[in-house]
Design an enzyme around this catalytic site. Structure first.
Site, PDB file in Angstrom:
ATOM      1  N   ASP A 165      42.092  43.472  19.974  1.00  0.00           N
ATOM      2  CA  ASP A 165      40.930  42.673  19.590  1.00  0.00           C
ATOM      3  C   ASP A 165      39.974  43.442  18.685  1.00  0.00           C
ATOM      4  OD1 ASP A 165      42.021  40.723  21.141  1.00  0.00           O
ATOM      5  OD2 ASP A 165      40.680  41.014  22.848  1.00  0.00           O
ATOM      6  N   GLY A 166      39.937  44.765  18.854  1.00  0.00           N
ATOM      7  CA  GLY A 166      39.035  45.576  18.040  1.00  0.00           C
ATOM      8  C   GLY A 166      39.333  45.506  16.561  1.00  0.00           C
ATOM      9  N   ASN A 174      31.168  39.111  18.323  1.00  0.00           N
ATOM     10  CA  ASN A 174      31.171  39.014  19.787  1.00  0.00           C
ATOM     11  C   ASN A 174      29.768  38.908  20.378  1.00  0.00           C
ATOM     12  OD1 ASN A 174      33.787  38.786  20.638  1.00  0.00           O
ATOM     13  ND2 ASN A 174      34.018  40.889  21.344  1.00  0.00           N
ATOM     14  N   ASP A 199      19.081  45.905  33.537  1.00  0.00           N
ATOM     15  CA  ASP A 199      19.777  46.858  32.681  1.00  0.00           C
ATOM     16  C   ASP A 199      19.802  46.409  31.229  1.00  0.00           C
ATOM     17  OD1 ASP A 199      20.230  48.593  34.724  1.00  0.00           O
ATOM     18  OD2 ASP A 199      22.377  48.226  34.901  1.00  0.00           O
TER      19      ASP A 199
END
Length: 374
Positions: free
Chosen positions: A111-112, A211, A241
């Site tokens: 996917d990268g 994304n 966070d």
């Protein structure tokens, strides 16, 4: 050049686009193909050479690759590939702009590779055909074993397309960061092409994100404390966070790990997902595509925050900075292996094991002591 044909169906209330009918045809055959290969993976060397031979010798195309791919030692030592290698056009990320030369993109990896291909095109993106040669492969539906047949079919046209929406992101830096970044740019001799000095005297980092945009607390031990605005109105403060702002494509990435719902890429929406919020009632939300979200540090925040874009270009956000996010006008046309319904649900099942469990046996096959006679 590609032509997208999104036919629809007519009802008594008007014209409704049928997403399953989105097709790709070519006004003229593609001539220039960009091949993106996952770096530092020796297993992709042979598939890469096979694909390049096919595109150059059989399809007679101009093939563009990154210079660091051609400079790979293993590739340079292959004398049988040198004739093909000499015909490849090379480019360097951040130095050479090839966005107006490419008719189609082919990705080899996980996917990268598709995320990286998206980052190379800050405007219109050519159709992307992604082969699954990585670890997860949620965005890479094609199997390399049949690449010749699949590429031929795509070149013939009438392929199914998913238009994966992207986020247009602007980071407005305050005067302190402006001074630091200008000094850094002067040392390097050039100001990065995606940095713009706007009329207010601030530096704007402008990006297209496939994304998600992630704002987190970084190395600090304190909770992050950022304010979230929607179309100029404060809607909430995020204490925890951090927060994820994602596209539907990104809903199956970091957002899914943080507890968000998974949304089909054809749904026009932006997702807002808190990361470990210090509140029992802070649930992920979905807002309409086209609204503008803005994230700033809360005035009483004890520490700074950090932001990253598809896992890259991570930087610190301080008081006076702001991050503006909206839906981009430039989606990523992702070519389907079958169709946009089957491909997505198949990825959910194969990659994330969505709704995978043992089947319940039927009553005729099961022995239930409560139903037997004494």
């Amino acid at each position: 050049m590609p032509v997208l044909h999104p036919p629809g169906q007519t009802t008594c209330r008007g014209h409704i686009q049928d997403p399953a009918s989105q097709r790709l045809t070519w006004s003229k055959p593609p001539l220039n193909v960009l091949v993106i290969r996952k770096i530092r993976d020796e297993t992709l060397l042979e598939p890469f050479k096979e694909l390049c031979r096919f595109l150059v010798e059989e399809k007679h195309l101009m093939v563009y690759v990154e210079k660091k791919v051609v400079d790979d030692g293993s590739l340079m030592r292959d004398d049988s590939f040198s004739a093909i290698c000499n015909q490849l056009c090379t480019f360097r990320e951040g130095f050479d702009d090839i966005s107006d030369r490419i008719d189609m993109i082919i990705c080899l990896g996980g996917d990268g590779t598709l995320l990286y291909a998206s980052s190379l095109f800050q405007g219109s993106v050519p159709p992307v055909m992604a082969f699954h040669l990585g670890s997860l492969g949620f965005l890479t539906p094609f199997k390399f074993e049949s690449f010749r047949t699949d590429v031929d079919k795509v070149f013939e046209g009438n392929a199914a397309i998913i238009l994966r929406s992207r986020l247009k992101v602007k980071v407005l830096k305050g005067m302190f960061q402006r001074h630091e970044q200008l000094l850094s740019a002067q040392e390097n001799g050039i100001l990065p092409h995606n940095h713009i000095n706007n009329e207010a005297g601030k530096i704007t980092l402008q990006l297209q994100v496939l994304n998600e945009v992630v704002v987190d607390r970084g190395p600090s031990s304190y909770l992050s404390n950022v304010d979230l605005y929607l179309d100029g109105r404060l809607i909430t403060s995020v204490q925890g966070d951090g927060v994820i702002v994602s596209t539907p494509t990104g809903s199956t990435a970091y957002a899914a790990a943080a507890g968000a719902s998974m949304i089909h890429p054809n749904v026009p929406a932006i997702m807002v997902t808190p990361i470990c919020p210090h509140s029992l009632s802070f649930r992920p939300i979905v807002v309409p595509a086209g609204v503008e979200l803005m994230i700033t540090l809360s005035p009483d925040a004890r520490n700074t925050a950090w932001v990253s874009f598809d896992g890259r270009k991570r930087q610190e956000i301080q008081h006076g900075d702001s991050i503006k996010i909206t839906t981009s006008c430039f989606p990523v046309p992702s070519i389907c292996c079958h169709d946009l319904v089957y491909d997505w649900f198949d990825s959910l099942a194969q990659c994330l094991h969505w709704n995978v469990r043992k089947k319940q046996t039927s009553l005729t096959d099961a022995s239930d002591s409560s139903d037997t006679e004494n």
